[in-house]
Design an enzyme around this catalytic site. Structure first.
Site: not given
Ligand SMILES: [Zn+2]
Length: 389
Positions: A13, A15, A125, A348
């Site tokens: 994942h 970010d 997420d 996010h």
């Molecule tokens: Zn995330």
């Protein structure tokens, strides 16, 4: 439950910026890709890697290693690198409605340049999921969504409470949007890291899988079980194939496979029971001991939310209409570029305002460099030329 198949899906994942600035995370991303390509080259049992549902990571990598473009294309063509469907992983609520649509449209355009997109709406997420997501997905030809938050009662602590008030007793459910559009919903009931760091040591294997299989069994409605092999910024699991071989030796009644969302969803759809629930509208339930919807990020660094809306309005309601009035094609690429820059502030951990200060200073620069006003002037100039004034 008989003939259980455990689908292990490798991913990380990503970010793009959060507890480290963008460029620091990008240096880790380069390592991830390099190691992944080594694995593709040297381990034929390592089938595929899910690229977190966002195409921007391909751009981020190829800016550093442009010489690997052909390699990336080859692995996408071979079905090893699973890309799309979105441009970035946005927050649904803190950006504009139009930006949510553009993120999908641009993601589809980007994946079309490479080839085939993974047909799964991916919201691992997101801090709650908007009610229009099923509609946007269906309009994009996507019939399945996977998400980590917003449905009770399933959560991190693996409690299952026998109560009728629960929206879904299973990880699998239908999700119906505001306009009646419906997709198959897959909840990451034990989070998107439930199959992370699978051991190869025999003693550890036994303990690991006993717990993990028990956790999944609590929520599944079919004999096709999902194990997400990855976590936030997780490096590639280099000896996964060996770990899967060991697991298959220890649990002869269970079949462990290195899978993909394409294969997993196909298997689930063909074994779904009739009694799964339908959840409707936005998924923001916080009535769980698990992963909350975290709605309170709305009040953090409010000036970013205002700047996002202002620029989104400008692009949608001023720049784009002007490009159409003035012939359109001259400014189409610049307009798409402007949306991309804006969307880079939509992930996010960015728009939430919950990252380190370096991240948010870079966001300010992104807002400042958006070429909205320049595009307005440019469109007006070409209109004046058309009419000879
Ligand atoms: Zn995330």
């Amino acid at each position: 439950m008989e003939n259980v198949v455990v689908h292990i899906i490798s991913h990380s994942h990503w970010d793009r910026e959060w507890y480290l600035p963008f460029e620091s995370h990008r240096m880790q991303l380069v390592e991830l890709f390099d190691n992944l390509f080594d694995l593709f080259e040297n381990d034929p049992e390592f089938k595929s890697f899910h690229l977190d549902g966002q195409t921007i990571v391909l751009d981020d990598y190829l800016e550093i290693r442009p010489e690997n473009r052909d390699k990336v294309q080859r692995y996408i063509d071979q079905g090893k690198l699973k890309i799309g469907p979105f441009y970035i992983l946005q927050d649904d609520y803190l950006i504009s409605s139009e930006a949510n649509v553009r993120n999908t449209l641009i993601g589809q355009q980007e994946t079309a340049k490479w080839g085939k997109s993974t047909q799964i709406g991916y919201f691992p997420d997101t801090f709650g999921n908007m009610g229009q997501a099923p509609q946007i997905l269906q309009k994009s030809g996507i019939h399945v969504a996977a998400f980590g938050r917003g449905v009770k009662p399933i959560g991190f602590d693996n409690q299952v409470l026998e109560d009728k008030q629960f929206t879904s007793q299973f990880s699998e459910m239908y999700w119906q949007g505001a306009d009646g559009s419906r997709v198959l919903g897959i909840l990451f009931a034990n989070w998107y890291s439930n199959g992370n760091e699978i051991p190869v040591d025999k003693d550890e294997t036994l303990t690991f899988w006993k717990q993990k299989l028990s956790d999944v069994r609590d929520y599944v409605s079919t004999n096709q079980w999902l194990m997400m092999n990855g976590c936030d910024h997780q490096p590639v699991h280099k000896n996964l194939s060996e770990a899967i071989r060991v697991a298959n030796e220890f649990f002869p009644d269970v079949t462990f496979v290195h899978s993909s969302f394409d294969d997993y969803v196909h298997a689930v759809e063909s074994t779904l029971p009739e009694q799964i629930s339908t959840v409707t509208g936005e998924l923001t339930s916080q009535e769980t001991d698990g992963w909350y919807a975290l709605a309170n990020t709305s009040s953090s660094r409010i000036y970013f939310k205002q700047a996002f809306q202002e620029n989104s309005n400008l692009l949608e309601q001023v720049v784009e209409p002007l490009t159409v009035i003035t012939g359109g094609h001259n400014h189409k690429d610049q307009l798409t570029y402007a949306w991309k820059v804006l969307l880079q502030n939509a992930p996010h951990d960015s728009i939430y305002g919950c990252s380190i200060d370096e991240v948010h200073r870079e966001m300010e620069t992104r807002f400042a460099k958006l070429p909205c006003r320049r595009l307005v002037r440019s469109c007006c100039r070409s209109e004046n030329r058309r009419f000879g004034s």
